[in-house]
Write a protein that holds these residues in place. Structure first.
Motif, PDB file in Angstrom:
ATOM      1  N   GLY A   7       0.814  -1.213   0.000  1.00  0.00           N
ATOM      2  CA  GLY A   7       0.000   0.000   0.000  1.00  0.00           C
ATOM      3  C   GLY A   7       0.844   1.258   0.000  1.00  0.00           C
ATOM      4  O   GLY A   7       1.882   1.325   0.664  1.00  0.00           O
ATOM      5  N   LEU A   8       0.394   2.249  -0.742  1.00  0.00           N
ATOM      6  CA  LEU A   8       1.076   3.547  -0.830  1.00  0.00           C
ATOM      7  C   LEU A   8       0.023   4.637  -0.642  1.00  0.00           C
ATOM      8  O   LEU A   8      -0.972   4.673  -1.373  1.00  0.00           O
ATOM      9  N   ALA A  97       4.709   7.769 -10.967  1.00  0.00           N
ATOM     10  CA  ALA A  97       5.141   6.709 -10.048  1.00  0.00           C
ATOM     11  C   ALA A  97       3.943   6.019  -9.412  1.00  0.00           C
ATOM     12  O   ALA A  97       3.933   4.795  -9.239  1.00  0.00           O
ATOM     13  N   ALA A  98       2.921   6.805  -9.061  1.00  0.00           N
ATOM     14  CA  ALA A  98       1.701   6.222  -8.490  1.00  0.00           C
ATOM     15  C   ALA A  98       1.027   5.289  -9.493  1.00  0.00           C
ATOM     16  O   ALA A  98       0.546   4.207  -9.129  1.00  0.00           O
ATOM     17  N   ALA A  99       0.992   5.702 -10.741  1.00  0.00           N
ATOM     18  CA  ALA A  99       0.396   4.854 -11.790  1.00  0.00           C
ATOM     19  C   ALA A  99       1.187   3.565 -11.954  1.00  0.00           C
ATOM     20  O   ALA A  99       0.609   2.476 -12.123  1.00  0.00           O
ATOM     21  N   ALA A 100       2.521   3.665 -11.889  1.00  0.00           N
ATOM     22  CA  ALA A 100       3.367   2.474 -12.010  1.00  0.00           C
ATOM     23  C   ALA A 100       3.155   1.533 -10.828  1.00  0.00           C
ATOM     24  O   ALA A 100       3.149   0.307 -10.986  1.00  0.00           O
ATOM     25  N   ALA A 101       2.964   2.110  -9.643  1.00  0.00           N
ATOM     26  CA  ALA A 101       2.718   1.286  -8.460  1.00  0.00           C
ATOM     27  C   ALA A 101       1.406   0.513  -8.610  1.00  0.00           C
ATOM     28  O   ALA A 101       1.352  -0.691  -8.320  1.00  0.00           O
ATOM     29  N   ARG A 102       0.369   1.212  -9.053  1.00  0.00           N
ATOM     30  CA  ARG A 102      -0.920   0.519  -9.243  1.00  0.00           C
ATOM     31  C   ARG A 102      -0.802  -0.589 -10.287  1.00  0.00           C
ATOM     32  O   ARG A 102      -1.371  -1.672 -10.132  1.00  0.00           O
ATOM     33  N   LYS A 103      -0.066  -0.296 -11.343  1.00  0.00           N
ATOM     34  CA  LYS A 103       0.120  -1.305 -12.405  1.00  0.00           C
ATOM     35  C   LYS A 103       0.819  -2.541 -11.857  1.00  0.00           C
ATOM     36  O   LYS A 103       0.573  -3.664 -12.317  1.00  0.00           O
ATOM     37  N   ALA A 104       1.655  -2.336 -10.837  1.00  0.00           N
ATOM     38  CA  ALA A 104       2.382  -3.452 -10.221  1.00  0.00           C
ATOM     39  C   ALA A 104       1.557  -4.152  -9.141  1.00  0.00           C
ATOM     40  O   ALA A 104       2.052  -5.060  -8.474  1.00  0.00           O
ATOM     41  N   GLY A 105       0.305  -3.717  -8.948  1.00  0.00           N
ATOM     42  CA  GLY A 105      -0.576  -4.376  -7.996  1.00  0.00           C
ATOM     43  C   GLY A 105      -0.571  -3.781  -6.600  1.00  0.00           C
ATOM     44  O   GLY A 105      -1.088  -4.388  -5.660  1.00  0.00           O
ATOM     45  N   LYS A 107      -1.840  -1.030  -3.952  1.00  0.00           N
ATOM     46  CA  LYS A 107      -2.950  -0.101  -3.728  1.00  0.00           C
ATOM     47  C   LYS A 107      -2.394   1.293  -3.464  1.00  0.00           C
ATOM     48  O   LYS A 107      -1.462   1.452  -2.680  1.00  0.00           O
ATOM     49  N   VAL A 108      -2.998   2.288  -4.103  1.00  0.00           N
ATOM     50  CA  VAL A 108      -2.527   3.668  -3.931  1.00  0.00           C
ATOM     51  C   VAL A 108      -3.693   4.544  -3.494  1.00  0.00           C
ATOM     52  O   VAL A 108      -4.731   4.598  -4.163  1.00  0.00           O
ATOM     53  N   GLY A 109      -3.514   5.211  -2.359  1.00  0.00           N
ATOM     54  CA  GLY A 109      -4.550   6.086  -1.840  1.00  0.00           C
ATOM     55  C   GLY A 109      -4.062   7.517  -1.693  1.00  0.00           C
ATOM     56  O   GLY A 109      -2.861   7.780  -1.702  1.00  0.00           O
ATOM     57  N   ILE A 110      -5.016   8.435  -1.567  1.00  0.00           N
ATOM     58  CA  ILE A 110      -4.738   9.848  -1.331  1.00  0.00           C
ATOM     59  C   ILE A 110      -5.279  10.216   0.048  1.00  0.00           C
ATOM     60  O   ILE A 110      -6.411   9.877   0.379  1.00  0.00           O
ATOM     61  N   LEU A 111      -4.458  10.918   0.835  1.00  0.00           N
ATOM     62  CA  LEU A 111      -4.890  11.441   2.133  1.00  0.00           C
ATOM     63  C   LEU A 111      -4.479  12.908   2.192  1.00  0.00           C
ATOM     64  O   LEU A 111      -3.302  13.238   2.316  1.00  0.00           O
ATOM     65  N   SER A 112      -5.467  13.794   2.091  1.00  0.00           N
ATOM     66  CA  SER A 112      -5.185  15.212   1.930  1.00  0.00           C
ATOM     67  C   SER A 112      -5.952  16.053   2.935  1.00  0.00           C
ATOM     68  O   SER A 112      -7.148  15.845   3.143  1.00  0.00           O
ATOM     69  N   ASN A 113      -5.260  17.011   3.543  1.00  0.00           N
ATOM     70  CA  ASN A 113      -5.944  18.041   4.325  1.00  0.00           C
ATOM     71  C   ASN A 113      -6.609  19.013   3.369  1.00  0.00           C
ATOM     72  O   ASN A 113      -5.945  19.603   2.512  1.00  0.00           O
ATOM     73  N   SER A 114      -7.888  19.211   3.535  1.00  0.00           N
ATOM     74  CA  SER A 114      -8.681  20.019   2.616  1.00  0.00           C
ATOM     75  C   SER A 114      -8.392  21.504   2.773  1.00  0.00           C
ATOM     76  O   SER A 114      -8.038  21.977   3.860  1.00  0.00           O
ATOM     77  N   ASP A 133      -7.033   4.263  -5.680  1.00  0.00           N
ATOM     78  CA  ASP A 133      -7.941   3.274  -5.090  1.00  0.00           C
ATOM     79  C   ASP A 133      -8.785   3.859  -3.966  1.00  0.00           C
ATOM     80  O   ASP A 133      -9.936   3.456  -3.782  1.00  0.00           O
ATOM     81  N   VAL A 134      -8.222   4.783  -3.225  1.00  0.00           N
ATOM     82  CA  VAL A 134      -8.894   5.392  -2.071  1.00  0.00           C
ATOM     83  C   VAL A 134      -8.582   6.882  -2.080  1.00  0.00           C
ATOM     84  O   VAL A 134      -7.432   7.271  -2.332  1.00  0.00           O
ATOM     85  N   VAL A 135      -9.591   7.717  -1.824  1.00  0.00           N
ATOM     86  CA  VAL A 135      -9.380   9.161  -1.731  1.00  0.00           C
ATOM     87  C   VAL A 135     -10.009   9.645  -0.427  1.00  0.00           C
ATOM     88  O   VAL A 135     -11.223   9.528  -0.235  1.00  0.00           O
ATOM     89  N   VAL A 136      -9.177  10.167   0.475  1.00  0.00           N
ATOM     90  CA  VAL A 136      -9.649  10.678   1.758  1.00  0.00           C
ATOM     91  C   VAL A 136      -9.318  12.166   1.824  1.00  0.00           C
ATOM     92  O   VAL A 136      -8.141  12.548   1.848  1.00  0.00           O
TER      93      VAL A 136
END
Length: 209
Positions: A7-8, A97-105, A107-114, A133-136
């Motif tokens: 997971g990233l 890099a995030a796209a490459a990580a997902r392609k490699a299987g 999971k890539v999520g976003i965690l952002s202060n709004s 995969d996940v957006v927070v």
């Protein structure tokens, strides 16, 4: 024997985008403000820190923040958040890099202060829901980094334990908060170095995307 992390989790502003500080400095120059005016008014002043934290938690609106910050800075509040961060652009090395990580299987999520979603939307044009995969977004959970509960929510949505995830942020304090919960932390200062570090941690060459 340790297993490869699966997971990233990425911060948004300053990670998937170009750095925040140059954008803020350019805004100050355009508005005729002294260098450092935004930092002093919004991140060092007690009331400025409070209302910015409230914005990140969704307790005040972006319009309310604009009104407050406009008075503090002595500038028009109209579309102020968008004017401050208007020079931000996508950071292709991290996005690829995030796209490459997902392609490699991985999971890539976003965690952002709004910074509020209206009238100006920081995330517009990044297609987060499709590409990750996940957006927070903090305000949608009435929390903000470094609140541990927000990291726990993200991990639950990722459906992964902390020790299987890496967290990347341009704010070192948030990286340390993630590490205290068992995630591997990467402080993003230079995107090329961040991609190299993530490639090592994940066992995948993320620079070849």
């Amino acid at each position: 024997m340790s297993q490869r992390r699966t997971g990233l989790i990425l911060d948004f502003g300053g990670v998937l985008t170009t750095p925040l500080l140059p954008a803020v400095l350019a805004f100050e120059q355009r508005e005729g403000l002294p260098q450092g005016a935004c930092l002093a008014a919004l991140y060092k002043d007690t009331e400025g820190v409070r209302i910015t934290s409230d914005l990140e938690r969704g307790a005040v609106s972006q319009t309310e923040w604009n009104d407050f910050a406009g008075k503090m800075l002595g500038v028009s509040p109209e579309g102020l958040m968008g004017r401050i961060f208007g020079d931000l652009r996508p950071e292709p090395r991290i996005i690829n890099a995030a796209a490459a990580a997902r392609k490699a299987g991985i999971k890539v999520g976003i965690l952002s202060n709004s910074v509020g979603l209206a009238p100006w939307d920081l995330y517009d044009g990044y297609d987060l829901e499709r590409l990750y995969d996940v957006v927070v977004i903090s305000e949608q959970h009435l929390l903000r980094k470094p609140d541990p509960e927000l990291f726990e929510i993200t991990l639950k949505l990722m459906d992964l334990p902390a020790d299987q995830c890496i967290f990347v942020d341009d704010t070192e304090a948030y990286v340390k908060a993630a590490e205290q919960l068992g995630l591997a932390g990467v402080h993003n200062v230079d995107p090329a170095q961040t991609v190299a570090t993530l490639s090592d941690l994940l066992g995948v060459d993320l620079s070849a995307a």
